[in-house]
Design a protein around this motif. Structure first.
Motif, short mmCIF file in Angstrom:
data_model
loop_
_atom_site.label_atom_id
_atom_site.label_comp_id
_atom_site.label_asym_id
_atom_site.label_seq_id
_atom_site.Cartn_x
_atom_site.Cartn_y
_atom_site.Cartn_z
N SER A 109 65.16 39.49 70.66
CA SER A 109 64.60 39.83 69.35
C SER A 109 64.04 41.25 69.34
N ALA A 110 63.36 41.62 70.43
CA ALA A 110 62.82 42.98 70.54
C ALA A 110 63.94 44.01 70.54
N LEU A 111 65.03 43.72 71.23
CA LEU A 111 66.15 44.66 71.27
C LEU A 111 66.77 44.84 69.89
N LEU A 112 66.82 43.78 69.11
CA LEU A 112 67.35 43.91 67.76
C LEU A 112 66.44 44.78 66.89
N SER A 113 65.13 44.67 67.09
CA SER A 113 64.21 45.56 66.38
C SER A 113 64.42 47.01 66.84
N PHE A 114 64.60 47.19 68.13
CA PHE A 114 64.84 48.52 68.70
C PHE A 114 66.09 49.16 68.10
N ALA A 115 67.10 48.34 67.80
CA ALA A 115 68.35 48.86 67.25
C ALA A 115 68.13 49.57 65.93
N GLY A 116 67.02 49.26 65.25
CA GLY A 116 66.73 49.92 63.99
C GLY A 116 66.48 51.41 64.14
N LEU A 117 66.21 51.87 65.36
CA LEU A 117 66.01 53.30 65.58
C LEU A 117 67.27 54.09 65.24
N ALA A 118 68.43 53.44 65.34
CA ALA A 118 69.68 54.12 65.03
C ALA A 118 69.74 54.57 63.57
N ASP A 119 68.95 53.93 62.71
CA ASP A 119 68.92 54.33 61.31
C ASP A 119 68.19 55.66 61.12
N ALA A 120 67.28 55.98 62.05
CA ALA A 120 66.49 57.20 61.94
C ALA A 120 67.04 58.33 62.81
N VAL A 121 67.60 57.98 63.96
CA VAL A 121 68.11 58.99 64.90
C VAL A 121 69.49 58.54 65.38
N PRO A 122 70.56 59.30 65.11
CA PRO A 122 71.89 58.91 65.58
C PRO A 122 71.90 58.69 67.10
#
Length: 205
Positions: A109-122
């Motif tokens: 679950s934490a990793l899925l939250s972390f994946a949201g960083l891709a929306d801010a930084v390619p």
């Protein structure tokens, strides 16, 4: 529900050394940055390698992996690499003694939250030439696990995230823009009301 990438953390536990985590990030094998690998099995293998309490084979898939676009899947793969070995994996195994408990489901679950960083930084910039982006990636992963870099207080870690966090910065800018729009709308309504009152007074003269 709060988002650790954009919202303040109420609490964090001391985690891995920041520079050691950056070193592991920059040593990521090319396979973890490939778009043609099976992300789900890779992430589940990483969770098992981290040695946390059992992670079922469906741990990531059940959390909605199939709905993710390629950038988020690549971000997940980077996160998988970071949790699979030192310096982070040993801390995930020993965290219960520090008041924090991890199992396969919570790490997935934490990793899925972390994946949201891709929306801010390619993701292509995560391992590029910008040291601040390296720091941002590592701090983002720590945040979604409610960890902070070793040697930092909670307050210092929060301040540093505000300084380097693109997601947090964008959220703050969106909030500021929304407040500005509200202020402009209020000013417009007040101006209209004053104009109506002035017109009413004129007609009664």
């Amino acid at each position: 529900m709060s988002d650790p990438l954009t919202d303040p953390l109420d609490h964090s536990v001391e985690g891995p050394d920041l520079q050691a985590m950056i070193g592991r990030l920059l040593a990521i094998p090319p396979d973890f940055l490939a778009g043609d690998v099976e992300t789900g099995p890779l992430v589940n293998d990483a969770v098992r390698l981290a040695g946390v309490r059992p992670a079922g084979d469906e741990a990531v898939r059940a959390r909605g992996l199939g709905e993710l676009a390629l950038p988020e899947r690549l971000a997940l793969q980077v996160g998988a690499w970071l949790v699979a070995g030192p310096p982070l994996a040993p801390l995930l195994r020993t965290a219960p003694g520090q008041g924090r408990s991890y199992d396969g489901e919570s790490v997935a679950s934490a990793l899925l939250s972390f994946a949201g960083l891709a929306d801010a930084v390619p993701v292509a910039r995560w391992t590029g030439e910008d040291p601040e982006r390296h720091e941002e990636v590592v701090r983002a992963l720590c945040r979604v696990l409610a960890l902070r870099p070793r040697g930092e207080t909670h307050g210092v870690a929060e301040d540093r995230w505000v300084a380097v966090g693109s997601a947090a910065r964008r959220a703050a800018l969106r909030a500021a823009a929304q407040e500005q729009r509200k202020a402009e709308e209020l000013a417009r309504r007040l101006a209209e009301k004053r104009a109506q009152e002035a017109a009413a007074q004129y007609t009664h003269v």
